[in-house]
Design an enzyme around this catalytic site. Structure first.
Site, mmCIF file in Angstrom:
data_model
loop_
_atom_site.group_PDB
_atom_site.id
_atom_site.type_symbol
_atom_site.label_atom_id
_atom_site.label_comp_id
_atom_site.label_asym_id
_atom_site.label_seq_id
_atom_site.Cartn_x
_atom_site.Cartn_y
_atom_site.Cartn_z
ATOM 1 N N ARG A 1 6.160 -15.096 -3.723
ATOM 2 C CA ARG A 1 6.414 -15.244 -2.639
ATOM 3 C C ARG A 1 4.945 -16.845 -2.151
ATOM 4 O O ARG A 1 4.350 -16.129 -2.445
ATOM 5 C CB ARG A 1 6.890 -14.487 -1.508
ATOM 6 C CG ARG A 1 5.330 -13.410 -2.102
ATOM 7 C CD ARG A 1 5.862 -12.006 -0.813
ATOM 8 N NE ARG A 1 5.592 -11.291 -0.984
ATOM 9 C CZ ARG A 1 4.229 -11.014 -1.062
ATOM 10 N NH1 ARG A 1 3.067 -12.225 -0.239
ATOM 11 N NH2 ARG A 1 2.875 -9.191 -1.425
ATOM 12 N N GLU B 1 -0.532 -7.544 -10.472
ATOM 13 C CA GLU B 1 0.439 -8.154 -9.958
ATOM 14 C C GLU B 1 1.478 -9.743 -9.989
ATOM 15 O O GLU B 1 0.282 -10.598 -9.844
ATOM 16 C CB GLU B 1 1.559 -7.500 -9.509
ATOM 17 C CG GLU B 1 0.876 -7.147 -7.818
ATOM 18 C CD GLU B 1 1.229 -6.123 -7.181
ATOM 19 O OE1 GLU B 1 1.401 -5.791 -7.625
ATOM 20 O OE2 GLU B 1 2.107 -6.482 -5.950
ATOM 21 N N ASN C 1 2.878 -12.165 -7.452
ATOM 22 C CA ASN C 1 3.853 -11.792 -5.808
ATOM 23 C C ASN C 1 4.880 -13.114 -5.635
ATOM 24 O O ASN C 1 3.967 -14.480 -5.528
ATOM 25 C CB ASN C 1 2.982 -11.877 -4.664
ATOM 26 C CG ASN C 1 2.131 -10.411 -4.645
ATOM 27 O OD1 ASN C 1 2.942 -10.061 -4.361
ATOM 28 N ND2 ASN C 1 1.252 -10.641 -3.984
ATOM 29 N N GLY D 1 0.589 -1.415 0.137
ATOM 30 C CA GLY D 1 0.255 0.310 0.095
ATOM 31 C C GLY D 1 0.793 0.995 -0.177
ATOM 32 O O GLY D 1 0.378 2.567 -0.096
#
Lengths: 170, 495
Positions: B294, B290, B292, B166
């Site tokens: 992980r 997007e 991530n 954020g």
């Protein structure tokens, strides 16, 4: 025996009276309950309410005494009450003493000593756990003291800066 | 390659959760901790631990050199970065590699591509994956960005190129406020990652956040484990997540999962990853957001509906094994919902730090609670405020939600304020019950309502009981007018 409690938002007046079976609690607005089997140990409070038809209803929650006040948790909400007169304060007019709204680090000091600020103008930015909280001037005025520097770690309530209303304190 | 000792480059609940799977797999878990976490549950759970630096994350959990040296000193043969901190740092992945330790995650090259959001969007657009209309040009001048924003049409979302959590995110409603919002986004982006570049995107109508869990192995295998819906967010931080999404038809689910698999293949993905999309229900369109690269905070909801252990899969892939399952063997069962319990004021959402005075996480059928704290833990203000994740499953969404509500109601905490009352308000909100979620729901419908400040009757009764039991403890007849004030310090109270 009467007890008055204050939280940040409410004042409660409770009257407790011994009965043959336990206790009777009455509130200011005239409501009453019969209680018994009260225990308060190991950070839990437990009690049994006797309903009008004689049915028992048990209530139990985490509770502890901390620094002169009582802390309780019910349905995830943590309540903190102080017995009246022991640390509860009445709300007052906005103070020019600006304090940290949370534990954190001073990310930015946005005002200089002697600056004249508009109401709501940021004086400092406190940052903790990904959250940025601006500390703003509560009224238009002049910065008379700054007590922190960027990078300082501050506790909640730590004094950051002082602002004097324009035209001095009347 | 066989993994024997795995260092966890993280803290709190995720460190403990990873270490549990390590032990189940016969691997020794190793803890790397900061001074603020000395003696924390995850440190005690490890078979060996080492302090890597002072409390500020920049000096410990974000310090590539200290973390790599710590893992090497403990003779780790692999490093699991968890989420956050260094989990998506190609620099850290390379440092581990150079020190002879396997980094449990995608290759540094793959991360280079995916953590740069502009590059990721271009790659995906080239591979035919739909992206939100936007601007990711090199010209970062005010004038160029304003022109681009006008072309996209307002409202426009301003995002830091190297953003996350954020930070560096702003919404500009009109051209008039665009430059002010741009300046703020840049300032936050520089503070967070030292990179002032931004990209722009069209701000969608009541979009839902849908993400797909994918896995890739070193043998070219790619698998998806279905979607999660994480539309309930505040300040772009997820609050409640669930799987499956209540919004998707079977066809839409298949479309988004296959798109995610295409994304994983386009980036030669290896390990656990999440492909995030925005879904516009009105048009039925998905837009790539997007990847991530992980394990995600919300991975347990996928574990609850698939029965798989995602960390175990990561460890096996890092050991060079092919995945055990083919896509056709993955099965989904029921519904799971996760709530993030944070140390924060439920009204202001400001963090609350302090000592946990009472702590009893919920238990029961279909209830899982991942936490890294215990009674007596000090919640430090240095890190993320996440205290626990409560994940509940059931045959239906309604049952999972009912279990979650009961679990949160009976989660005992004292000493710090938590977000539990806020989570309960969300679970009981009609829009949540109907499953009609969108990413701005909390800000637009929940946070605007004022809440009842009067204590419930149960709290009055408990206060009365405490005052009565105080009198009894001292043995004084409670009706005596001369009874000493039970509130005075040292009145012989038990706590």
């Amino acid at each position: 025996m009467k007890h008055r409690f204050r939280s940040a938002t409410v004042t409660l007046d409770l009257a407790m009276e011994r009965t043959h079976a336990g206790w009777r609690l009455q509130t200011e607005d005239g409501r009453a309950w019969d209680l018994r089997a009260i225990s308060f140990a190991d950070r839990r409070v437990r009690l049994c309410v006797i309903e009008e038809d004689g049915a028992e209803r048990w209530i139990e929650m985490p509770a502890r005494r901390a620094g002169g006040s009582i802390e309780l948790e019910w349905n995830g909400m943590v309540w903190r009450f102080a017995p009246a007169g022991l640390g509860a304060t009445e709300p007052s007019a906005p103070s020019g003493v600006l304090t940290a709204p949370m534990v954190g680090v001073v990310a930015e000091v946005k005002a200089n000593l002697g600056d004249v600020l508009a109401r709501g103008q940021a004086v400092a930015i406190i940052e903790a756990m990904k959250i940025i909280a601006p500390v703003n001037a509560p009224f238009a005025g002049k910065v008379t003291a700054i007590h922190v520097q960027e990078g300082d770690r501050v506790e909640m309530g730590a004094v950051l800066a002082e602002v004097e209303p324009e035209g001095g304190i009347s | 390659m066989k993994l024997r000792r795995v260092a966890v480059a993280n803290r709190g609940e995720i460190a403990l959760r990873i270490m549990r799977t390590c032990r189940e797999a016969g691997i020794e878990p190793l803890a790397l901790y900061s001074e603020a976490d000395a003696g924390a549950p995850f440190v005690r759970y490890a078979t060996a631990a080492i302090c890597v630096g002072p409390a500020p994350a920049a000096a410990s959990y974000l310090n590539v050199e200290a973390m790599t040296a710590g893992a090497a000193a403990l003779h780790a043969d692999a490093v699991h970065p968890g989420y956050g901190f260094l989990s998506e740092s190609p620099l850290f992945a390379r440092a581990c590699d150079e020190a002879g330790m396997a980094f449990i995650g995608p290759s540094p090259e793959c991360m280079d591509l995916l953590t740069n959001k502009s590059a990721a969007r271009r790659t995906m657009a080239a591979a035919g994956v739909p992206v939100v209309p936007g601007y990711d040009g090199e010209d970062q001048s005010d004038a160029a960005l304003l022109d681009a924003a006008r072309l996209i049409s307002f409202p426009v979302l301003i995002k830091a190129v190297s953003g996350g959590g954020g930070r560096g995110l702003r919404i500009a409603g009109s051209a008039a406020v665009f430059l002010d919002q741009l300046a703020e986004a840049r300032r936050e982006a520089v503070a967070a990652r030292g990179d002032s570049r931004v990209l722009l995107e069209l701000y969608l109508d009541r979009p839902r956040h849908i993400e797909v869990q994918v896995f890739g192995d070193t043998h070219g295998g790619v698998l998806h484990l279905g979607e999660r819906e994480c539309s309930l967010q505040r300040r772009h931080q997820k609050v409640i997540e669930e799987s499956p999404s209540p919004a998707l038809t079977a066809n839409q689910r298949e479309e988004v999962c296959q798109t995610a698999v295409a994304v994983a293949k386009a980036s030669a993905y290896c390990g656990a990853g999440t492909v995030e999309f925005l879904f516009e229900p009105a048009t039925g369109r998905f837009y790539f957001l997007e990847v991530n690269a992980r394990l995600q905070v919300e991975h347990p909801v996928t574990e609850m509906v698939t029965g798989l252990d995602l960390v175990r899969m990561q460890l096996e892939i890092a050991a060079g094994k092919p995945m055990r399952w083919k896509q056709s063997e993955v099965r989904w069962c029921g519904h799971a919902i996760e709530a993030r319990v944070c140390a924060e004021d439920p009204e202001t959402h400001l963090p609350s730090a302090g000592e946990i005075a009472a702590w009893a996480p919920p238990v029961g059928p279909g209830v899982r609670c991942d936490t890294g704290v215990e009674r007596g833990s000090i919640v430090p203000s240095w890190y993320d405020p996440l205290l626990a994740k409560v994940i509940c499953s059931g045959e239906t969404r309604d049952l999972a939600a009912a279990r979650l509500e009961q679990a949160l109601l009976h989660f005992d905490v004292l000493g710090i304020a938590t977000s539990i009352p806020d989570l309960l308000r969300i679970l009981r909100h009609p829009t949540f019950v109907q499953g009609d979620l969108y990413t701005r729901l909390l800000e637009e419908e929940l946070d605007t309502a004022s809440h009842d400040q009067a204590p419930p009757d149960e709290v009055l009764l408990a206060l009365a009981a405490i005052s009565a039991s105080g009198a009894d403890v001292r043995g004084a007849p409670a009706t005596s007018p001369k009874a000493p004030d039970p509130w005075r310090e040292g009145a012989g109270w038990r706590n």
